[in-house]
Design an enzyme around this catalytic site. Structure first.
Site, PDB file in Angstrom:
ATOM      1  N   HIS A  34       0.860  -1.182   0.000  1.00 47.44           N
ATOM      2  CA  HIS A  34       0.000   0.000   0.000  1.00 47.44           C
ATOM      3  C   HIS A  34       0.900   1.237   0.000  1.00 47.44           C
ATOM      4  O   HIS A  34       2.136   1.111  -0.054  1.00 47.44           O
ATOM      5  CB  HIS A  34      -0.958  -0.025   1.203  1.00 47.44           C
ATOM      6  CG  HIS A  34      -0.281  -0.237   2.522  1.00 47.44           C
ATOM      7  ND1 HIS A  34       0.663   0.629   3.032  1.00 47.44           N
ATOM      8  CD2 HIS A  34      -0.394  -1.243   3.447  1.00 47.44           C
ATOM      9  CE1 HIS A  34       1.083   0.200   4.204  1.00 47.44           C
ATOM     10  NE2 HIS A  34       0.482  -0.953   4.478  1.00 47.44           N
ATOM     11  N   HIS A  37       4.091   1.235   2.139  1.00 47.32           N
ATOM     12  CA  HIS A  37       5.239   0.529   1.551  1.00 47.32           C
ATOM     13  C   HIS A  37       5.837   1.348   0.395  1.00 47.32           C
ATOM     14  O   HIS A  37       7.057   1.446   0.248  1.00 47.32           O
ATOM     15  CB  HIS A  37       4.808  -0.828   0.986  1.00 47.32           C
ATOM     16  CG  HIS A  37       4.202  -1.757   1.983  1.00 47.32           C
ATOM     17  ND1 HIS A  37       2.870  -2.074   1.987  1.00 47.32           N
ATOM     18  CD2 HIS A  37       4.747  -2.460   3.004  1.00 47.32           C
ATOM     19  CE1 HIS A  37       2.624  -2.932   2.967  1.00 47.32           C
ATOM     20  NE2 HIS A  37       3.740  -3.175   3.607  1.00 47.32           N
TER      21      HIS A  37
HETATM   22  P1  AMP Z   1       5.062  -5.105   6.401  1.00 48.22           P
HETATM   23  O1  AMP Z   1       4.795  -5.508   5.005  1.00 48.22           O
HETATM   24  O2  AMP Z   1       3.830  -4.845   7.206  1.00 48.22           O
HETATM   25  O3  AMP Z   1       6.055  -6.012   7.108  1.00 48.22           O
HETATM   26  O4  AMP Z   1       5.783  -3.691   6.326  1.00 48.22           O
HETATM   27  C1  AMP Z   1       6.943  -3.516   5.566  1.00 48.22           C
HETATM   28  C2  AMP Z   1       7.527  -2.163   5.868  1.00 48.22           C
HETATM   29  O5  AMP Z   1       6.582  -1.152   5.550  1.00 48.22           O
HETATM   30  C3  AMP Z   1       7.871  -1.992   7.362  1.00 48.22           C
HETATM   31  O6  AMP Z   1       9.118  -1.313   7.468  1.00 48.22           O
HETATM   32  C4  AMP Z   1       6.734  -1.149   7.861  1.00 48.22           C
HETATM   33  O7  AMP Z   1       7.070  -0.347   8.982  1.00 48.22           O
HETATM   34  C5  AMP Z   1       6.440  -0.279   6.643  1.00 48.22           C
HETATM   35  N1  AMP Z   1       5.082   0.261   6.714  1.00 48.22           N
HETATM   36  C6  AMP Z   1       3.927  -0.426   6.882  1.00 48.22           C
HETATM   37  N2  AMP Z   1       2.875   0.433   6.952  1.00 48.22           N
HETATM   38  C7  AMP Z   1       3.396   1.683   6.849  1.00 48.22           C
HETATM   39  C8  AMP Z   1       2.835   3.009   6.861  1.00 48.22           C
HETATM   40  N3  AMP Z   1       1.537   3.209   7.006  1.00 48.22           N
HETATM   41  N4  AMP Z   1       3.672   4.060   6.721  1.00 48.22           N
HETATM   42  C9  AMP Z   1       5.019   3.867   6.575  1.00 48.22           C
HETATM   43  N5  AMP Z   1       5.604   2.643   6.544  1.00 48.22           N
HETATM   44  C10 AMP Z   1       4.811   1.573   6.681  1.00 48.22           C
END
Ligand code: AMP
Length: 286
Positions: A34, A37
């Site tokens: 999203h 990411h």
């Molecule tokens: P995930 O796929 O949930 O493991 O997240 C992958 C990366 O995206 C991690 O470093 C998260 O902190 C970052 N991330 C997820 N949601 C957000 C957001 N709303 N804003 C900024 N970074 C995000």
């Protein structure tokens, strides 16, 4: 854009880029990409010459029986998004590739993972630290990008990199939010329309609290209970924790006399939401 599943090919591609003098940036994700990411990918694109994204839903960071199987998987759309942002390489390993033979080695970052989410998700941060270390070994990056949305994770990874002398710079990126303040998360899709409205209470309560602290004179216990009150007022919610912690050590504060973070985790229905905001010490002391 290279899309690779094998470790050797991935390492080779990253090394080749470095040998050509390219600065390699790594964005580890679990997919279902999203705007949160994508903001990490854009930051990597700006700072680095060669951008690698990993898409891997890592079973070892899920609580057994919790949402590993049902975690959203949208690989085609993810690859399209990566391609349109100029990503050079996407690594999409299978569980068998990443955890061949079942790993016997685990990384545990002590203290920083004891509180907040660590208290409610046993083993979660060990799973994250271990898989990030593996990804950094597979993809020797110069910079790796993580979101402040998962603040405890970001602090933990910084510490792991420091302790292991890993030659990578960790870049923290601000949380991307919906227009109404809700932090973007792959799990938001599970909220019903009413729950989605209710969920805006989390960021609202956090920002109100941060403003109160910045204005000075706010008593921490009162701030925490005001946040709880605001969230409960919005609808039925199971609050896991609301904490105000030192922004670096994650130790609980009784007075905000240094850079701090207000962090919370709340269950609304079956959906577990986390959020946090930064707050500076009020001018003129705590
Ligand atoms: P995930 O796929 O949930 O493991 O997240 C992958 C990366 O995206 C991690 O470093 C998260 O902190 C970052 N991330 C997820 N949601 C957000 C957001 N709303 N804003 C900024 N970074 C995000």
């Amino acid at each position: 854009m290279l899309v690779l599943q094998e470790i050797a090919a991935c390492r080779e591609a990253a090394r080749a880029a470095q040998q050509r003098g390219r600065v390699v940036g790594l964005v580890p994700t679990m997919g279902a990409l999203h705007e949160g990411h994508l903001s990490l990918i854009r930051a990597a694109r700006e700072r680095c010459d060669f951008v690698a994204v990993t898409i891997f839903v890592n079973p070892t960071q899920f609580t057994p029986g919790r949402d590993f199987a049902s975690y959203p998987r949208t690989l085609d759309a993810d690859l399209e998004a990566c391609s349109s942002l100029g990503v050079n390489l996407v690594f999409t390993p299978t569980v068998e590739t990443m955890h061949a033979g079942g790993s016997k080695t685990t990384i545990h970052v002590s203290d920083l993972t004891a509180g907040l989410c660590g208290q409610h998700r046993p083993g979660h941060f060990d799973g994250v630290a271990t898989v990030v270390a593996k990804l950094l070994n597979i993809l020797p990056a110069d910079e790796a990008f993580f979101g402040e949305k998962d603040y405890q994770q970001l602090v933990m990874i910084r510490r792991m990199v420091l302790d292991f002398n890993l030659p990578v710079e960790i870049v923290g990126c601000p949380t991307v939010r919906e227009a109404d303040g809700l932090a973007l998360s792959s799990r938001n899709a599970r909220l019903s329309a009413d729950q989605r409205t209710q969920a805006t209470s989390l960021s609202r309560a956090l920002f109100t609290a941060a403003d109160g602290i910045a204005a000075g004179g706010a008593d921490i216990a009162a701030v925490r209970s005001a946040i709880r009150g605001d969230i409960h007022e919005a609808g039925p919610a199971d609050i896991e924790y609301v904490e105000i912690v030192d922004a670096e050590t994650l130790e609980r504060l009784t007075v905000v006399d240094r850079a701090a973070r207000i962090c919370l985790a709340v269950r609304i229905g079956s959906c577990r939401l986390i959020d946090n905001v930064g707050v500076d010490a009020p001018r003129g002391g705590g």
